[in-house]
Structures are given as structure tokens and as C-alpha cells.
Scaffold this motif. Structure first.
Motif, PDB file in Angstrom:
ATOM      1  N   SER A 283      53.440 -80.509  30.660  1.00 51.00           N
ATOM      2  CA  SER A 283      53.520 -79.191  30.039  1.00 51.00           C
ATOM      3  C   SER A 283      52.142 -78.543  29.932  1.00 51.00           C
ATOM      4  CB  SER A 283      54.147 -79.305  28.639  1.00 51.00           C
ATOM      5  OG  SER A 283      54.135 -78.056  27.973  1.00 51.00           O
TER       6      SER A 283
ATOM      7  N   THR B  10      54.489 -78.073  24.953  1.00 50.36           N
ATOM      8  CA  THR B  10      54.734 -79.361  24.320  1.00 50.36           C
ATOM      9  C   THR B  10      53.564 -80.274  24.655  1.00 50.36           C
ATOM     10  OG1 THR B  10      56.033 -80.092  26.241  1.00 50.36           O
ATOM     11  CG2 THR B  10      57.235 -79.148  24.372  1.00 50.36           C
TER      12      THR B  10
ATOM     13  N   THR C 230      56.333 -83.638  22.102  1.00 52.84           N
ATOM     14  CA  THR C 230      56.476 -82.938  20.824  1.00 52.84           C
ATOM     15  C   THR C 230      55.873 -81.533  20.937  1.00 52.84           C
ATOM     16  OG1 THR C 230      56.340 -85.017  19.594  1.00 52.84           O
ATOM     17  CG2 THR C 230      55.860 -83.002  18.373  1.00 52.84           C
ATOM     18  N   PRO C 231      56.528 -80.509  20.419  1.00 48.32           N
ATOM     19  CA  PRO C 231      55.954 -79.151  20.484  1.00 48.32           C
ATOM     20  C   PRO C 231      54.591 -79.082  19.800  1.00 48.32           C
ATOM     21  CG  PRO C 231      58.266 -79.049  19.874  1.00 48.32           C
ATOM     22  CD  PRO C 231      57.885 -80.501  19.828  1.00 48.32           C
TER      23      PRO C 231
END
Length: 444
Positions: free
Chosen positions: A311, A306, A266-267
Motif C-alpha cells: 500500500s 494501510t 492496518t489503516p
């Protein structure tokens, strides 16, 4: 601190009733212990169980993010003596408060997960090591254990099967070093909580010298849900190499600090919005994405990330325990690092010279910069000290102390230089007072 909200709730699905929903009746009404019964009644093999966990790509939720199924496979199959599973609820990382809420609102998910893990690895006994400063959580878990025993889920011949397993809570005393898995084992054995040399690793020589597997609270809690929904479905909730959902403890300059469950990948911007955005509409300055030991990231870099292991690592930090510490423009980075450096200096167990002496050096140098006594050569000195700590200690506490220093001075070097040259803070004191006092003495 309770859950604020969730996207696709899994671990937090039973938290909505708060303190009224933690008991065994409520847990069974939500499908609790059904997966344990299925495992025992169908006589699933160890390979089948471990295979499911591997397919789910569940990674350790305590900090390192090591693949859980692979870790379980390290337990020796042919060993004839006792084997143990241990839950690490020594939640002492500044900024982290998710595990205590798992035990507060859904302790039976951890119990069921530990029993299934024990079955998968042939363990006979388990321990949950609970941080000493959350005694009411320890009491809650003891009550849950009593309920599980009374229902026949712990003890001899579980659910009429040939499998026997018992589980106990162990109360810690608040030492941060006991969050390191071998320091935790030493503490359970009644010794001073100091990390062991590795190898041997716990899977071969763990608690009382027996094969032992240690996982985080959230990791064990995820196991029943993986078996219920299927490994592939759990994996697909997240992203490749980052299976499932994760709890994030969001604190600092946000409007709604608390625990949030979101799919991995999820960002960060979505998580920030869920937490109500920046307090007072101020500008995001920096984020520590994985607990105080993770390298800090500037706000603009973090906004492109994210929330998953890969990430965050690519951005130069770690997902760690999932403790997201948000800082706005009112924060003085030198003062913030001063507090963090003091924490690691105080919490070093003193066993390794680079850590025992190095954390003291880091704190004293940062402290003098903060108090207007910095020298032009201090930034180079800090980097040299971190180099002499990292990779030279028995456990990772030395690295944990060095990471913040290296990242703060890298990303916010101009603030440190300003302190040294002008003997005062770049951030106006009135602006700092307008903030929340996030790094006041004792706040870390």
C-alpha cells in the motif's frame, strides 16, 4: 522509548514488565527457547525450517522488505567451510527506535531467532552489530548472551544435539553507512565501514569472505513466534504478501510518540489514533512513513493508506524501517528538507563520486533556498542532481538522499517557489514557533 500499545501483540507481548522482564527466566516462562528445543530434538531439516519462514511471508523488517525465507535459501548448502548469520542492529535511520527496544525488553527473542536461523542455514557463528550510540543496549545484549551460554543455548552441542553455534555482540561507532549490510561487514572485519560492490552478494562472499546472511533485529525476533503459532497463523495476522505484525516507531507531532505493534495492513488512521492523534488538534500536513530516507507523502494521501509494504509503495513511498514521522501544519517543508539534506551530506562515506559530491550539492541548494538566497532555476537543478545520483552509487545511500528531495519538491513545490520568490517562509514564523521545533538544528 517503550511500547505504548499494540493490536494483537506478538513481538511486544513480553514488554509489559519493562526492564524487569528481559532476563532468560522471564523469557522461558513465556515459552522462550521452546521452539529452539523443538527444532533440535525433532531434527527438523533445513528445508522444513526455511519452508515455514517462506509460508509465513515474513519480509525483512529493516527497510527493503525482501522475503526472509527466500533470502535464507540463498545460502549455499554444499559449502564445507564456516558460514555466518549477522543481525543488523545498526539503527541509525532518523525516526527509527524499535530495534533498540527489542534488545532492551526482549533480547532473548533475537538470540533464539538467530540460533534457529543458523541451524536452518548451517551457520557456525553469528554477530549482532549494535549501533554505537546505544551503548546501554549493547551491554544489555551482552548480559543476555551470558545467560544463554550459561543455560546451554550457545556453544558446543546445543541442548545435547550435534549442532554447535556461538553468537557475539559487535559494538559499532555510530556511522549511518554501517546500516548498509556490506558496510556493516567491513566494520566487523575491522575496516572502514564502506559498502562493497555487489555482486558478489553476502550469501556467496560475506563476512571474512564466507557465506553470510544478514537480517534485521525485528526479523530475527519474529522467527520463534512464527514457529510457535505456525506460519499460516502468522501470515493471517497481516495481509497477502505482508505476513504478521510489525513494530512502528511513531514520532513527530503526535500526542503519544513511541513504538506501536500492529498487524500489517492496518489503516494509517488507526495507527495515528493509537498515537493519540495530532498534537494540539492541529491538521496533519505530511508523513514520512518509513524513516527519513523514504519519500514524504501529503497527509491526505497518507490517510488513505494501510500500513504495509504494498500500500505504501503504491502511494509512492516505502514502508522502510517502520519509522513514521508525522508533521503538522506548523512545519516548513523547506526547513525540514534542509535538515534531512544536511544529514545525508554528513553521513555519506565519500566512496562514490555521485553521492559524495551530489549530497553536498543537494544540501547547499536547499540550504540557500531556506535562507532566502534561492534562484528560480534551483528546483530544476535539484531534480537534475537527484537524477545524477540515483542508481549510480555502490549502495543505496545516494538514493536515500535523493528520495526526500524529489518527494518534498514534488508534493510541496509551492512552498519552495514561495521561498524563492519572496525570500521567506510560506509558514508564518509565529506558527512555526507554536509547533514543537521538530526540525531545529541537530534534530535530524
Amino acid at each position: 522509548m517503550a511500547l505504548i500499545s499494540a493490536l494483537n501483540p506478538v513481538l511486544s507481548a513480553g514488554w509489559s514488565k519493562g526492564d524487569a522482564g528481559w532476563g532468560i527466566k522471564e523469557y522461558e516462562a513465556r515459552g522462550g527457547y521452546a521452539q529452539l528445543k523443538r527444532v533440535l530434538e525433532s531434527k527438523m531439516t533445513q528445508d522444513e525450517l526455511i519452508g515455514e519462514i517462506k509460508k509465513s511471508v515474513l519480509r525483512g523488517r529493516g527497510g527493503a522488505g525482501f522475503p526472509t525465507g527466500l533470502k535464507w535459501s540463498f545460502m549455499p548448502r554444499a559449502y564445507q567451510g564456516d558460514k555466518y548469520v549477522v543481525c543488523n542492529t545498526d539503527e541509525g535511520e532518523p525516526g527509527t527506535f524499535k530495534d533498540r527496544d527489542i534488545l532492551r525488553y526482549d533480547p532473548h527473542s533475537v538470540i533464539e531467532g538467530m540460533i534457529i536461523a543458523a541451524y536452518a542455514m548451517g551457520a557456525v557463528r553469528g554477530y549482532n552489530y549494535i549501533h554505537g550510540e546505544i551503548f546501554e543496549i549493547y551491554q544489555r545484549f551482552e548480559e543476555a548472551l551470558d545467560e544463554a551460554r550459561a543455560a546451554g543455548f550457545l556453544g558446543k552441542n546445543l541442548c545435547g544435539s550435534e549442532f554447535s553455534f556461538d553468537l557475539f555482540a559487535h559494538h559499532g561507532y555510530g556511522a549511518y553507512i554501517c546500516g548498509e549490510e556490506t558496510g556493516l561487514l567491513e566494520s566487523i572485519e575491522g575496516k572502514k565501514g564502506q559498502p562493497r560492490y555487489k555482486p558478489p552478494f553476502p550469501a556467496g562472499f560475506g563476512l571474512y569472505g564466507k557465506p553470510t546472511t544478514i537480517n534485521n533485529t525485528e526479523t530475527f525476533a519474529a522467527v520463534p513466534f512464527i514457529l510457535r503459532m505456525g506460519a499460516e497463523s502468522f501470515l493471517n495476522m497481516g495481509k497477502a504478501n505482508n505476513g504478521g505484525t510489525k513494530l512502528f516507531s511513531v514520532s513527530g507531532h503526535v500526542n503519544r510518540p513511541g513504538n506501536y505493534e500492529i498487524p500489517l495492513g492496518t489503516p494509517f488512521s488507526t495507527l495515528l489514533d493509537m498515537a493519540g492523534g495530532m498534537r494540539g488538534g492541529r491538521k496533519l500536513k505530511a508523513v514520512i512513513p518509513g524513516g527519513s530516507s523514504a519519500p514524504i507523502l501529503p497527509g491526505d494521501i497518507m490517510m488513505d493508506c494501510t500500513m504495509d509494504y504494498d500500500s505504501i509503495a503504491k502511494a509512492g513511498s516505502m514502508l522502510g524501517s517502520g519509522a513514521v514521522i508525522v508533521m503538522d501544519e506548523t512545519v516548513c517543508m523547506v526547513k525540514a528538507l534542509d535538515r534531512l539534506a544536511y544529514f545525508y551530506y554528513e553521513e555519506s562515506c565519500g566512496q562514490c563520486t555521485p553521492c559524495r559530491e551530489g549530497t553536498g550539492w543537494l544540501y547547499r541548494v536547499v540550504h540557500r533556498i531556506e535562507h532566502g538566497e534561492g534562484r528560480p532555476e534551483d528546483l530544476d537543478l535539484l531534480n537534475r542532481v537527484t537524477e545524477n545520483i540515483m542508481g549510480r552509487t555502490i549502495c543505496a545511500l545516494g538514493d536515500a538522499a535523493a528520495f526526500p528531495v524529489r518527494s518534498f519538491t514534488k508534493h510541496f513545490k509551492s512552498e519552495f517557489e514561495y521561498h524563492i520568490e519572496n525570500k521567506k517562509c510560506l509558514v508564518d514564523p509565529a506558527v512555526q514557533r507554536a509547533g514543537s521545533g521538530f526540525f531545529k538544528a541537530g534534530a535530524a
